[in-house]
Design a protein around this motif. Structure first.
Motif, short mmCIF file in Angstrom:
data_model
loop_
_atom_site.label_atom_id
_atom_site.label_comp_id
_atom_site.label_asym_id
_atom_site.label_seq_id
_atom_site.Cartn_x
_atom_site.Cartn_y
_atom_site.Cartn_z
N HIS A 8 9.17 15.19 0.70
CA HIS A 8 10.44 15.72 0.19
C HIS A 8 11.09 14.67 -0.70
N LEU A 9 11.79 15.16 -1.72
CA LEU A 9 12.58 14.30 -2.59
C LEU A 9 13.96 14.94 -2.71
N PHE A 10 14.97 14.21 -2.30
CA PHE A 10 16.34 14.69 -2.35
C PHE A 10 17.06 14.01 -3.50
N ILE A 11 17.62 14.81 -4.39
CA ILE A 11 18.37 14.27 -5.52
C ILE A 11 19.81 14.76 -5.39
N ASP A 12 20.72 13.83 -5.15
CA ASP A 12 22.12 14.19 -5.01
C ASP A 12 22.84 13.86 -6.31
N ILE A 13 23.45 14.89 -6.93
CA ILE A 13 24.12 14.67 -8.21
C ILE A 13 25.64 14.77 -8.07
N THR A 54 22.36 19.77 -21.28
CA THR A 54 20.96 20.21 -21.39
C THR A 54 19.99 19.05 -21.22
N MET A 55 20.35 17.86 -21.69
CA MET A 55 19.46 16.70 -21.57
C MET A 55 19.31 16.28 -20.11
N VAL A 56 20.41 16.23 -19.38
CA VAL A 56 20.35 15.87 -17.96
C VAL A 56 19.55 16.92 -17.20
N ALA A 57 19.80 18.19 -17.46
CA ALA A 57 19.07 19.26 -16.79
C ALA A 57 17.58 19.16 -17.10
N TYR A 58 17.23 18.88 -18.35
CA TYR A 58 15.83 18.74 -18.75
C TYR A 58 15.16 17.62 -17.96
N GLN A 59 15.84 16.49 -17.81
CA GLN A 59 15.28 15.38 -17.05
C GLN A 59 15.11 15.75 -15.57
N LEU A 60 16.08 16.45 -15.02
CA LEU A 60 15.97 16.89 -13.62
C LEU A 60 14.77 17.82 -13.45
N PHE A 61 14.60 18.76 -14.38
CA PHE A 61 13.47 19.68 -14.30
C PHE A 61 12.14 18.95 -14.42
N LYS A 62 12.08 17.91 -15.25
CA LYS A 62 10.84 17.12 -15.37
C LYS A 62 10.49 16.47 -14.04
N VAL A 63 11.49 15.93 -13.36
CA VAL A 63 11.26 15.30 -12.06
C VAL A 63 10.80 16.35 -11.05
N VAL A 64 11.50 17.48 -10.99
CA VAL A 64 11.17 18.54 -10.05
C VAL A 64 9.74 19.05 -10.29
N ASP A 65 9.41 19.32 -11.54
CA ASP A 65 8.08 19.85 -11.86
C ASP A 65 6.98 18.83 -11.57
N SER A 66 7.22 17.58 -11.89
CA SER A 66 6.23 16.53 -11.63
C SER A 66 6.01 16.35 -10.13
N ALA A 67 7.09 16.34 -9.37
CA ALA A 67 6.98 16.19 -7.92
C ALA A 67 6.22 17.37 -7.32
N LYS A 68 6.49 18.56 -7.83
CA LYS A 68 5.82 19.76 -7.33
C LYS A 68 4.31 19.66 -7.49
N LEU A 69 3.87 19.08 -8.60
CA LEU A 69 2.43 18.89 -8.83
C LEU A 69 1.79 17.98 -7.78
N GLY A 71 2.85 18.03 -4.69
CA GLY A 71 3.09 18.68 -3.41
C GLY A 71 4.37 18.24 -2.74
N ILE A 72 5.30 17.72 -3.51
CA ILE A 72 6.57 17.23 -2.96
C ILE A 72 7.65 18.27 -3.22
N GLU A 73 8.34 18.66 -2.16
CA GLU A 73 9.46 19.58 -2.30
C GLU A 73 10.68 18.79 -2.76
N THR A 74 11.28 19.22 -3.86
CA THR A 74 12.46 18.55 -4.38
C THR A 74 13.68 19.43 -4.17
N ILE A 75 14.75 18.82 -3.70
CA ILE A 75 16.00 19.52 -3.44
C ILE A 75 17.10 18.80 -4.18
N ILE A 76 17.88 19.54 -4.96
CA ILE A 76 19.02 18.97 -5.67
C ILE A 76 20.29 19.39 -4.94
N SER A 77 21.11 18.41 -4.62
CA SER A 77 22.35 18.70 -3.89
C SER A 77 23.54 18.13 -4.65
#
Length: 94
Positions: free
Chosen positions: A12-17, A25-40, A42-48
């Motif tokens: 699991h990866l927890f990202i608290d913002i 859009t740039m911050v969201a893009y970076q968050l999505f890159k982290v989430v997608d990379s972690a998913k590859l 097998g890591i569940e990412t949660i943004i809180s």
């Protein structure tokens, strides 16, 4: 992040913002890159910690968070996944 997550064998990866003043859009893009990379890996990412004003901005910008696991707070994100907050463990020990 990817190298450390792999080395640590994270599940699991927890990202608290909650302290992030603006999500554009740039911050969201970076968050999505982290989430997608972690998913590859097998890591569940949660943004809180998405505050109401951040949520409103995200919606206005048309950013789609529907495929991202989100929680109101880091404590709730941890609790729902069976993790215990260190402070609670300290209180129980006394």
């Amino acid at each position: 992040m990817l190298e450390q997550a792999s080395r640590l064998r994270l599940t699991h990866l927890f990202i608290d913002i909650s302290g992030v003043p603006v999500v554009d859009t740039m911050v969201a893009y970076q968050l999505f890159k982290v989430v997608d990379s972690a998913k590859l890996l097998g890591i569940e990412t949660i943004i809180s910690g998405i505050r109401p004003e951040i949520a409103q901005t995200v919606v206005k910008l048309g950013i789609d968070f529907s495929k991202v696991n989100t929680e109101h707070s880091l404590a709730k994100a941890l609790e729902k996944r069976g993790f215990r907050i260190f402070e609670e463990q300290q209180q129980e020990a006394t």
